[in-house]
Design an enzyme around this catalytic site. Sequence first.
Site, PDB file in Angstrom:
ATOM      1  N   ALA A  34     -72.307  -8.354  44.701  1.00  0.00           N
ATOM      2  CA  ALA A  34     -73.332  -6.686  44.174  1.00  0.00           C
ATOM      3  C   ALA A  34     -72.929  -6.277  42.995  1.00  0.00           C
ATOM      4  CB  ALA A  34     -73.364  -6.302  45.565  1.00  0.00           C
ATOM      5  N   LEU A  50     -73.885   8.783  52.373  1.00  0.00           N
ATOM      6  CA  LEU A  50     -74.705   8.564  51.870  1.00  0.00           C
ATOM      7  C   LEU A  50     -74.078   9.538  50.386  1.00  0.00           C
ATOM      8  CD1 LEU A  50     -77.977   9.145  51.406  1.00  0.00           C
ATOM      9  CD2 LEU A  50     -77.537  11.404  51.289  1.00  0.00           C
ATOM     10  N   GLY A  51     -72.660   8.493  49.610  1.00  0.00           N
ATOM     11  CA  GLY A  51     -72.251   9.036  48.469  1.00  0.00           C
ATOM     12  C   GLY A  51     -73.060   8.524  47.015  1.00  0.00           C
ATOM     13  N   SER A  52     -72.383   8.074  46.118  1.00  0.00           N
ATOM     14  CA  SER A  52     -73.328   7.814  45.196  1.00  0.00           C
ATOM     15  C   SER A  52     -74.323   6.419  45.040  1.00  0.00           C
ATOM     16  CB  SER A  52     -71.966   7.718  43.600  1.00  0.00           C
ATOM     17  OG  SER A  52     -71.926   6.748  44.047  1.00  0.00           O
ATOM     18  N   ILE A  53     -73.797   5.508  45.442  1.00  0.00           N
ATOM     19  CA  ILE A  53     -74.595   4.407  45.826  1.00  0.00           C
ATOM     20  C   ILE A  53     -75.537   4.523  46.602  1.00  0.00           C
ATOM     21  CG2 ILE A  53     -74.226   1.532  47.182  1.00  0.00           C
ATOM     22  CD1 ILE A  53     -71.613   1.779  45.780  1.00  0.00           C
ATOM     23  N   GLU A  68     -63.479 -13.047  54.322  1.00  0.00           N
ATOM     24  CA  GLU A  68     -63.684 -13.158  52.708  1.00  0.00           C
ATOM     25  C   GLU A  68     -62.304 -13.890  52.438  1.00  0.00           C
ATOM     26  OE1 GLU A  68     -65.145  -9.886  50.186  1.00  0.00           O
ATOM     27  OE2 GLU A  68     -66.741  -9.243  51.743  1.00  0.00           O
ATOM     28  N   VAL A  76     -73.899  -4.084  51.830  1.00  0.00           N
ATOM     29  CA  VAL A  76     -72.993  -3.991  50.466  1.00  0.00           C
ATOM     30  C   VAL A  76     -71.891  -3.447  50.841  1.00  0.00           C
ATOM     31  CG1 VAL A  76     -74.693  -4.917  49.640  1.00  0.00           C
ATOM     32  CG2 VAL A  76     -74.570  -2.834  50.123  1.00  0.00           C
ATOM     33  N   GLY A  77     -71.214  -2.908  51.654  1.00  0.00           N
ATOM     34  CA  GLY A  77     -69.670  -2.367  51.672  1.00  0.00           C
ATOM     35  C   GLY A  77     -68.476  -3.359  51.576  1.00  0.00           C
ATOM     36  N   ARG A  78     -68.249  -3.331  52.818  1.00  0.00           N
ATOM     37  CA  ARG A  78     -67.188  -4.258  53.593  1.00  0.00           C
ATOM     38  C   ARG A  78     -67.027  -4.760  54.226  1.00  0.00           C
ATOM     39  NH1 ARG A  78     -65.856  -3.423  48.573  1.00  0.00           N
ATOM     40  NH2 ARG A  78     -63.528  -2.830  47.733  1.00  0.00           N
ATOM     41  N   SER A 109     -73.145  10.449  57.237  1.00  0.00           N
ATOM     42  CA  SER A 109     -71.909  11.021  56.355  1.00  0.00           C
ATOM     43  C   SER A 109     -71.465  11.804  57.131  1.00  0.00           C
ATOM     44  CB  SER A 109     -72.885  11.498  54.998  1.00  0.00           C
ATOM     45  OG  SER A 109     -73.115  12.721  55.314  1.00  0.00           O
ATOM     46  N   HIS A 167     -70.521 -11.518  47.812  1.00  0.00           N
ATOM     47  CA  HIS A 167     -69.128 -10.196  47.825  1.00  0.00           C
ATOM     48  C   HIS A 167     -69.175 -10.082  45.842  1.00  0.00           C
ATOM     49  CE1 HIS A 167     -66.045  -7.450  48.203  1.00  0.00           C
ATOM     50  NE2 HIS A 167     -66.543  -6.322  47.100  1.00  0.00           N
TER      51      HIS A 167
END
Lengths: 334, 334
Positions: A301, A172-175, A281, A250-252, A194, A299
């Site tokens: 986004a 639960l960071g900025s994104i 990827e 949507v991370g890695r 988190s 990738h």
Amino acid sequence: MSVERHTAETPAGERELPLVLLLRPLFPRFHVALTHKFRFLKPWESQLPPDEFLAAHAGAVRALLCSGPTPVDAELLASLPRLELVVASSAGVNHIDVAACRRRGIAITNAGNAFTDDVADFAVALLIDVLRKISASDRAINALPDICNSYGVGHVANLDKLGGKRVGIIGLGSIGSAVARRLGAFGCTILYHSKRKKPSVSYKFFSNVTDLAAESDVLITTCALTDETHHIIDKEVMLALGKDGIIINVGRGALVDEKELVRCLMEGEIGGAGLDVFKNEPVVPQELFHMDNVVLTHHQAVFTPESFDGLLEVVMGNLEAFFSNKPLLTPISE
Amino acid sequence: MSVERHTAETPAGERELPLVLLLRPLFPRFHVALTHKFRFLKPWESQLPPDEFLAAHAGAVRALLCSGPTPVDAELLASLPRLELVVASSAGVNHIDVAACRRRGIAITNAGNAFTDDVADFAVALLIDVLRKISASDRAINALPDICNSYGVGHVANLDKLGGKRVGIIGLGSIGSAVARRLGAFGCTILYHSKRKKPSVSYKFFSNVTDLAAESDVLITTCALTDETHHIIDKEVMLALGKDGIIINVGRGALVDEKELVRCLMEGEIGGAGLDVFKNEPVVPQELFHMDNVVLTHHQAVFTPESFDGLLEVVMGNLEAFFSNKPLLTPISE
């Protein structure tokens, strides 16, 4: 050595520009905006092998601008004894040997919040896409123009509503916070995992990801990829999420055990997935092709002009701050 | 006449159930839920031609349950002289001759708000899909597994951000308002056109759709299809919207001049479209296939189990209210 003169030095009158090492060409718009403020070292333009090029310039390189996912590993760092700063153009810095930098006292900056809104928008759209079979329907219409089934009857049984879903956000960071704000407007219940409980939010916190999965209809990964978060969604988490559960990444790619993800999707042990990132990827596992409950993107986004304008500001600001001995804009913490 | 006995009458003990005419089979779950509360007339099960079947039962039919888009036209209405109520299973009632019903004093009910949230969610997802090329990317990955271009580079130039967009909503009823609430959480500016300015909202109102288009980056149609709203997005509106403008249609196909829409998309006079509805469903114009800036779905915005549970409640509630002389739940107003 005329090539060296061309790439390492500069025309008269620009000798005073600060020197920044690149590892590959900048996006054209970045080059235009930065080239009058910094003097760039471009190893790929040299006739010297990369290691010799670096050896020739190592004494002068204090800053490295790492655009894209090119690795900044221990060997590269060792070849740059005077390095003090690595400026990353991404939000995640898993391609950089953070521990080695820390030992050397090398600062790292990332994209900060430049990509936050775009990634959050993308995560929400991927989730609705999976629930409501938008991309699957679009794919079917485009592939089979003569089999346009009226009123989507073929898909009815598997469409699913967003409102009321319990969405577990991992990181639960900025994104993650931006995703939570958006999904609140759709009537979702937000849960999260988190490193630490956030005193400033009222969402339910889970210290254990499997417990989070067991209480969630959807998992969304928005955390950084580190040793601790590698495969944070593993087989156990997927089984806890269950056969109707949806995973949005949507991370890695390596945040999810991709092999298990493919198996769980093929065997119906989870309900669907929206994936913008993958383990290797640009390779996308072919087993995931043509699945109605899977949406696949490349990738992408973060790729909007606005995000890149924001990134350019952050990159330029960090380099200018460094060379003028001011505080960096977006140093990574921890 | 054994068939008539079977379809028009009922087993002993259920003779008192109110009679409701159907035009085609109900969704199975609706049939299960309603069949013990109402006695259904099913013309398609009769060996009589439809007109003779209707003539045989016309004197007893006070209520018609119209599931799906089957037309309720002047001819059908004329064959049912005692009809007092048409219960529609949709939000829009453009398949019903509303004027003829009004002249006869026949009440019409619609789906009310049963579909509101699902249609609004769908509209938001279609918009992000078009802006960020989600379905186009998914389609490309699925179609061309060997041409997985790394990091979406092929699409970068045309991706677009949602935040800050000026979204013109055509028809600020329950669905339009739900779209506006959601897009507010993404940082969009909401503008709208409707028959009358709404004193309860602060969004900027436009009495003229062309003026709305000229100040909008996106147009979303959520209004009912009537004589007044037929082709409410016409060539003039599309040209005012402009070459970067996006059209999202989750209302009815004929709200947009589809021929002009196809031309504008092919010639780059507008920027993209997300379309869940079409002029001649289930036919989708083939010119729109394989366009990166177009997302196509099959009138599926409302198809979730939750929407159908809500619809069932509304349909049953309206029929029960009618037969017990109570106020209808969702009578359509002007």
